[in-house]
Scaffold this active site. Sequence first.
Site, PDB file in Angstrom:
ATOM      1  N   GLU A 198       0.801  -1.226   0.000  1.00 38.16           N
ATOM      2  CA  GLU A 198       0.000   0.000   0.000  1.00 38.16           C
ATOM      3  C   GLU A 198       0.838   1.282   0.000  1.00 38.16           C
ATOM      4  O   GLU A 198       1.819   1.399   0.727  1.00 38.16           O
ATOM      5  CB  GLU A 198      -0.898  -0.011   1.238  1.00 38.16           C
ATOM      6  CG  GLU A 198      -1.896   1.134   1.299  1.00 38.16           C
ATOM      7  CD  GLU A 198      -3.078   0.770   2.168  1.00 38.16           C
ATOM      8  OE1 GLU A 198      -4.009   0.111   1.654  1.00 38.16           O
ATOM      9  OE2 GLU A 198      -3.077   1.109   3.360  1.00 38.16           O
ATOM     10  N   LYS A 251       0.683   4.775   1.298  1.00 33.83           N
ATOM     11  CA  LYS A 251      -0.084   5.374   2.402  1.00 33.83           C
ATOM     12  C   LYS A 251       0.787   6.427   3.081  1.00 33.83           C
ATOM     13  O   LYS A 251       1.839   6.105   3.634  1.00 33.83           O
ATOM     14  CB  LYS A 251      -0.435   4.244   3.365  1.00 33.83           C
ATOM     15  CG  LYS A 251      -1.266   4.599   4.574  1.00 33.83           C
ATOM     16  CD  LYS A 251      -1.500   3.322   5.406  1.00 33.83           C
ATOM     17  CE  LYS A 251      -2.520   3.501   6.497  1.00 33.83           C
ATOM     18  NZ  LYS A 251      -2.673   2.259   7.303  1.00 33.83           N
ATOM     19  N   LYS A 301      -8.117   2.387  -2.774  1.00 28.26           N
ATOM     20  CA  LYS A 301      -8.449   2.244  -1.355  1.00 28.26           C
ATOM     21  C   LYS A 301      -9.070   3.556  -0.912  1.00 28.26           C
ATOM     22  O   LYS A 301      -8.404   4.583  -0.817  1.00 28.26           O
ATOM     23  CB  LYS A 301      -7.165   1.927  -0.594  1.00 28.26           C
ATOM     24  CG  LYS A 301      -7.343   1.752   0.898  1.00 28.26           C
ATOM     25  CD  LYS A 301      -8.064   0.468   1.242  1.00 28.26           C
ATOM     26  CE  LYS A 301      -7.116  -0.612   1.670  1.00 28.26           C
ATOM     27  NZ  LYS A 301      -6.390  -0.253   2.886  1.00 28.26           N
ATOM     28  N   GLU A 350     -14.491  -5.518   2.600  1.00 26.87           N
ATOM     29  CA  GLU A 350     -13.813  -5.477   3.906  1.00 26.87           C
ATOM     30  C   GLU A 350     -14.771  -5.631   5.081  1.00 26.87           C
ATOM     31  O   GLU A 350     -15.797  -4.970   5.151  1.00 26.87           O
ATOM     32  CB  GLU A 350     -13.064  -4.150   4.040  1.00 26.87           C
ATOM     33  CG  GLU A 350     -12.325  -4.028   5.363  1.00 26.87           C
ATOM     34  CD  GLU A 350     -11.523  -2.744   5.449  1.00 26.87           C
ATOM     35  OE1 GLU A 350     -10.540  -2.624   4.709  1.00 26.87           O
ATOM     36  OE2 GLU A 350     -11.892  -1.870   6.246  1.00 26.87           O
ATOM     37  N   ASN A 366     -10.207  -6.714   8.261  1.00 27.50           N
ATOM     38  CA  ASN A 366      -9.395  -5.615   8.779  1.00 27.50           C
ATOM     39  C   ASN A 366      -9.283  -5.752  10.297  1.00 27.50           C
ATOM     40  O   ASN A 366     -10.282  -5.690  11.005  1.00 27.50           O
ATOM     41  CB  ASN A 366     -10.022  -4.267   8.403  1.00 27.50           C
ATOM     42  CG  ASN A 366      -9.086  -3.102   8.702  1.00 27.50           C
ATOM     43  OD1 ASN A 366      -8.033  -3.277   9.315  1.00 27.50           O
ATOM     44  ND2 ASN A 366      -9.474  -1.910   8.277  1.00 27.50           N
ATOM     45  N   GLU A 413      -5.691  -7.923   6.719  1.00 23.24           N
ATOM     46  CA  GLU A 413      -5.367  -6.504   6.575  1.00 23.24           C
ATOM     47  C   GLU A 413      -5.002  -5.863   7.916  1.00 23.24           C
ATOM     48  O   GLU A 413      -5.678  -6.108   8.919  1.00 23.24           O
ATOM     49  CB  GLU A 413      -6.582  -5.718   6.048  1.00 23.24           C
ATOM     50  CG  GLU A 413      -7.177  -6.186   4.756  1.00 23.24           C
ATOM     51  CD  GLU A 413      -8.382  -5.320   4.360  1.00 23.24           C
ATOM     52  OE1 GLU A 413      -9.002  -5.629   3.356  1.00 23.24           O
ATOM     53  OE2 GLU A 413      -8.711  -4.347   5.084  1.00 23.24           O
ATOM     54  N   SER A 414      -3.995  -5.009   7.885  1.00 23.98           N
ATOM     55  CA  SER A 414      -3.613  -4.106   8.978  1.00 23.98           C
ATOM     56  C   SER A 414      -2.712  -4.740  10.043  1.00 23.98           C
ATOM     57  O   SER A 414      -2.927  -5.874  10.479  1.00 23.98           O
ATOM     58  CB  SER A 414      -4.830  -3.497   9.691  1.00 23.98           C
ATOM     59  OG  SER A 414      -5.569  -2.697   8.785  1.00 23.98           O
TER      60      SER A 414
HETATM   61  O1  LIG Z   1      -0.780   0.292   7.551  1.00 22.70           O
HETATM   62  P1  LIG Z   1      -1.237  -1.087   7.911  1.00 22.70           P
HETATM   63  O2  LIG Z   1      -1.447  -1.293   9.388  1.00 22.70           O
HETATM   64  O3  LIG Z   1      -0.318  -2.149   7.306  1.00 22.70           O
HETATM   65  O4  LIG Z   1      -2.681  -1.296   7.249  1.00 22.70           O
HETATM   66  C1  LIG Z   1      -2.879  -1.326   5.848  1.00 22.70           C
HETATM   67  C2  LIG Z   1      -4.377  -1.375   5.524  1.00 22.70           C
HETATM   68  O5  LIG Z   1      -4.905  -2.548   6.068  1.00 22.70           O
HETATM   69  C3  LIG Z   1      -5.108  -0.151   6.057  1.00 22.70           C
HETATM   70  O6  LIG Z   1      -4.543   0.965   5.452  1.00 22.70           O
HETATM   71  C4  LIG Z   1      -6.604  -0.195   5.773  1.00 22.70           C
HETATM   72  C5  LIG Z   1      -7.378  -1.290   5.767  1.00 22.70           C
HETATM   73  N1  LIG Z   1      -8.656  -0.965   5.463  1.00 22.70           N
HETATM   74  C6  LIG Z   1      -8.729   0.350   5.281  1.00 22.70           C
HETATM   75  C7  LIG Z   1      -9.817   1.151   4.923  1.00 22.70           C
HETATM   76  C8  LIG Z   1      -9.601   2.486   4.757  1.00 22.70           C
HETATM   77  C9  LIG Z   1      -8.367   3.033   4.971  1.00 22.70           C
HETATM   78  C10 LIG Z   1      -7.261   2.263   5.305  1.00 22.70           C
HETATM   79  C11 LIG Z   1      -7.442   0.908   5.470  1.00 22.70           C
END
Ligand SMILES: O=P(O)(O)OC[C@@H](O)[C@@H](O)c1c[nH]c2ccccc12
Length: 260
Positions: free
Chosen positions: A54, A56, A116, A165, A186, A216-217
């Site tokens: 990503e 970001k 995204k 998601e 997520n 995710e995340s």
């Molecule tokens: O930075 P991380 O912790 O690796 O996470 C990425 C991604 O999962 C996260 O940006 C995200 C997951 N779903 C979203 C929805 C909107 C905005 C952002 C997100």
Amino acid sequence: MSVLDEIVAGVRLDLEARRAGVPEADVRAALADVDPPRDPMPHFRAAGSSVIAEVKRRSPSKGHLAEIADPAELAAHYAAGGAAAISVLTEQRRFGGSLDDLRAVRAAVDVPVLRKDFIVEEYQLLEARAAGADLALLIVAALDDDRLRALHEYARELGLTVLVEVHDEAETERAVALGAELIGVNARNLKTLAVDDATFGRLAPLIPDDRVKVAESGITGPQDVRRFVAEGARVVLVGEALVKDGDPEGGVRSMTGVTA
Ligand SMILES: O=P(O)(O)OC[C@@H](O)[C@@H](O)c1c[nH]c2ccccc12
């Protein structure tokens, strides 16, 4: 108001401003000139973990993450490391992204690109495809069932692959009932913004194995990937750890092709 509601309210304001400048019919017309969608599913279904890397800059939970002067260059490093797809945060107010970032990334790589964002209207899906996006995110928590179904169907008509998601059991059931083939869990709680790394393991068993499951995340390295693969993930979506990594290419490579 929840964080998600606040973000969506801002997204709606920005969306109406863009629509006032470029009417829907013009965006639709632009579709004729856009590169056809790239299909991420074969890579996602192949053996070993796939990485969605990503782009970001910042987030509501962490604030500033990284100075990304050239998103295309970062994406090229991700692709060189073997990323199966690139995610581009296009939300402006909280995440500092834009559709221009997405256009630049799409032109710089051969892999599919995910928009995204907080998509609540068909217009945003049209914009996404017109900017070159191959995938779009739909966040179940932001949509009632009628909206979720309508947007899911419309995205597919446009040739987009949809990443649906979820955050909890009820959302997971809705995503499965929708027939979503790509479901992202997520781990970030939308109310507290905290990451709970037990979330994927809790929700994955509710998703049939013919769907592709995305963790995710909060993923920091290959050891996290191995764990989520063992719990049923084929794909991991990684932002923060990669944008902060001095070697994004090596970072992606270390998380690609991981088996349990
Ligand atoms: O930075 P991380 O912790 O690796 O996470 C990425 C991604 O999962 C996260 O940006 C995200 C997951 N779903 C979203 C929805 C909107 C905005 C952002 C997100």
